[in-house]
Design an enzyme around this catalytic site. Structure first.
Site, PDB file in Angstrom:
ATOM      1  CG  ASP A   1      -0.256   0.047   2.532  1.00  0.00           C
ATOM      2  OD1 ASP A   1       0.792  -0.597   2.675  1.00  0.00           O
ATOM      3  OD2 ASP A   1      -0.760   0.745   3.449  1.00  0.00           O
TER       4      ASP A   1
ATOM      5  CD  GLU B   1       4.373   0.885   6.655  1.00  0.00           C
ATOM      6  OE1 GLU B   1       5.161   1.244   7.527  1.00  0.00           O
ATOM      7  OE2 GLU B   1       3.895   1.688   5.812  1.00  0.00           O
TER       8      GLU B   1
HETATM    9 ZN   LIG Z   1       6.739   2.373   3.831  1.00  0.00          ZN
END
Ligand SMILES: [Zn+2]
Ligand SMILES: *[C@@H]1O[C@H](CO)[C@@H](O)[C@H](O)[C@H]1NC(C)=O
Ligand SMILES: *[C@@H]1O[C@H](CO)[C@@H](O)[C@H](O)[C@H]1NC(C)=O
Ligand SMILES: *[C@@H]1O[C@H](CO)[C@@H](O)[C@H](O)[C@H]1NC(C)=O
Length: 522
Positions: free
Chosen positions: A144, A209
């Site tokens: 992401d 993340e």
């Molecule tokens: Zn990163």
């Protein structure tokens, strides 16, 4: 990396330190008992005889160059944006899954590799090693990205992967699709060449993340724990190669992150009984809360510079600093308090000195003529390695010192443990050797990440977490993180692939060489 914009600001930091320290260092030279200027730490180990494992080398053919670029550009064009902890672009995440299968057919079909989806969109690969007695490791990257809008001033649309002057522009080029595609591309090439690892390893690709990794990384950890896995070490994103960024330093430096700051989000609230503004109490909830917030801002957390990994970083780099900074960095026992006072003047360097306090939200009031029944504020703190979450909460309590202000912890975690970087640290030393083989003459030192990464969720599986990729950072590049014009050079992209190609083979050694086997012992 989450909020990684701050992570390379060390740069500016040092610029300040160096100037101010010149004067002070010279002044103190006469009174200081001079410690020997430090030699390159671990130099002996690098000169020692290493077990030979790497039989394969990677020299790109023109076709491979084009293929690598095509795959990478496709990865950048898929807008795998995390909007919030609960909101991601699942269409894009599914599209990314399809891209991985198409781009790395050997990885997905090799009998040595087991692949599974975790939490629907994250990926976990297990690459079987021939020697089950060797403890496996894990390479981590994330799919992401943070949002990006062209109108913010991008030179090329953020999901275009447009090439300008040898650079590929786009959100995720640095954070973190370069490393992600680098790892898989390296494994693809290794498998095609017939490589079979001796030491087994995992590859984890999280899909959230940027919004804490509670779906991806946390579930990857859960799966590994269920299987009773123990990891020799984890290698994730984080720090990079700083080139011309640390002033006073001779040559570029590769910093390997050995820890991350902790975090706390604290809610302060004041409730009073509502009444009409024509007969107001002497002080309202707003006044009480405002005073509390002011006290927090006026009383920063204590200076701790030198008590965390930032101290070791300075000491490792010391021999590459020009005088007088070399003298200052080699004698932190003496200069740390002084350096702290210089560093704390700028926000980006203050982050290394202490737990930082940021009042980020303040809400109160419902109507112009009603005494506000409730006022609340949120404070976001980034906890220095030498402090615990509980210590920070106690300090807030003491500073606010007002019974009327309710203090609640919304979310938080301790600073990450500091991974070792000494001569016995397997992961650290193999990463360092791989970097030095690729870029001879570079300085390699342990560093600290100001932002957080998915790797923090792995601390129960290993005590050794390293945060590094050989991304080259020049002055001004730090602002590209989570900012505009994020980009990577085509050359650096190839270097990432070569790095993972080499480091995977280097991790196959059974153990580190004996530091005393050096032919050039000092
Ligand atoms: Zn990163
Ligand atoms: C490297 O090649 C040598 C000689 O061909 C072979 O004996 C050795 O097992 C190989 N090592 C690995 C790690 O494949
Ligand atoms: C989500 O990803 C899809 C597929 O790549 C894309 O077409 C769409 O515009 C994205 N949506 C948002 C809100 O970014
Ligand atoms: C995965 O997808 C299924 C079906 O769409 C859904 O029911 C489930 O909650 C998802 N799991 C996670 C962890 O997101």
């Amino acid at each position: 990396m989450t909020e990684s914009r701050s992570k390379f600001r060390l740069s500016k930091i040092l610029k300040v330190v160096f100037c101010s320290c010149v004067i002070t260092a010279l002044g103190l030279l006469t009174v200081a008992s001079i410690r020997t200027l430090s030699l390159d730490v671990n130099a002996g180990l690098q000169l020692a005889h290493w077990e030979h494992t790497g039989n394969f080398s990677l020299v790109f053919t023109q076709q491979q160059r084009e293929e690598l670029l095509t795959n990478f550009k496709e990865a950048i064009r898929i807008p795998t944006v995390s909007f919030s902890e609960t909101e991601s672009n699942t269409t894009a995440l599914l599209q990314f899954d399809r891209l991985l299968r198409k781009a790395f057919p050997t990885v997905f079909s090799s009998h040595l590799v087991q692949h599974e989806l975790v939490a629907n969109y994250s990926h976990l690969f297990w690459v079987q090693g021939s020697d089950p007695t060797l403890e496996p490791y894990l390479l981590l990257a994330h799919i992401d990205v943070v949002p990006a809008t062209e109108s913010d001033g991008w030179e090329a649309p953020p999901f275009s992967a447009k090439e300008i002057d040898g650079f590929i522009y786009g959100r995720g080029t640095i954070d973190d699709k370069g490393a992600l595609m680098g790892i898989l591309q390296a494994l693809e090439y290794l498998l095609i060449k017939g490589y079979a690892p001796r030491r087994g390893f995992y590859i984890g690709l999280g899909h959230d993340e940027e919004v804490s990794g509670y779906q991806g990384a946390v579930n990857i950890v859960r799966v590994l724990k269920q299987r009773g896995a123990r990891l020799s070490f984890v290698l994730d994103e984080g720090l990079a190669i700083l080139d011309g960024v640390l002033s006073g330093l001779e040559g570029p430096a590769a910093l390997i992150g050995v820890s991350e700051k902790g975090q706390a989000t604290v809610k302060l609230s004041v409730s009073t009984s509502p009444s009409h503004s024509s007969m107001p109490p002497r002080i309202t909830s707003i006044g009480i809360l405002a005073a509390a917030v002011k006290r927090l801002e006026d009383n920063p957390m204590p200076r701790l510079f030198g008590h965390g990994p930032e101290g070791a970083m300075f000491e490792h780099l010391a021999h590459k600093f020009r005088l007088p900074m070399r003298f200052v960095a080699s004698n932190l026992w003496l200069f740390a308090p002084l350096i702290s006072r210089v560093l704390e003047r700028k926000p980006e360097s203050n982050a290394f000195v202490r737990t930082t306090t940021a009042v980020t939200m303040f809400n109160a009031g419902v109507k112009v003529n009603v005494i506000p029944p409730l006022a609340e504020a949120y404070v976001n703190l980034r906890i220095h390695s030498a402090q615990s979450l509980q210590e920070v909460l106690d300090l807030i309590q003491n500073t606010v010192a007002d019974q009327r202000v309710k203090i609640e912890l919304v979310d938080g975690f301790d600073p990450l443990p500091v991974s070792s970087a000494d001569e016995k640290s397997f992961g650290y030393q193999v990463i360092k050797k791989t970097v030095l083989d690729m870029f001879p003459g570079l300085t390699v030192a342990p560093g600290i990440c100001i932002g957080n990464t998915d790797s923090r969720h792995f601390k129960e599986l290993t005590t050794n977490i390293y945060r590094f990729a050989p991304l080259w950072f020049k002055p001004g590049d730090a602002q590209r993180f989570h900012g505009i014009n994020e980009r990577i050079s085509k050359k650096n992209l190839e270097e990432l692939v070569i790095f993972y190609f080499n480091v995977i083979q280097n991790f196959d050694i059974r153990k580190l060489p004996d530091p005393h086997s050096s032919a050039h012992e000092l």
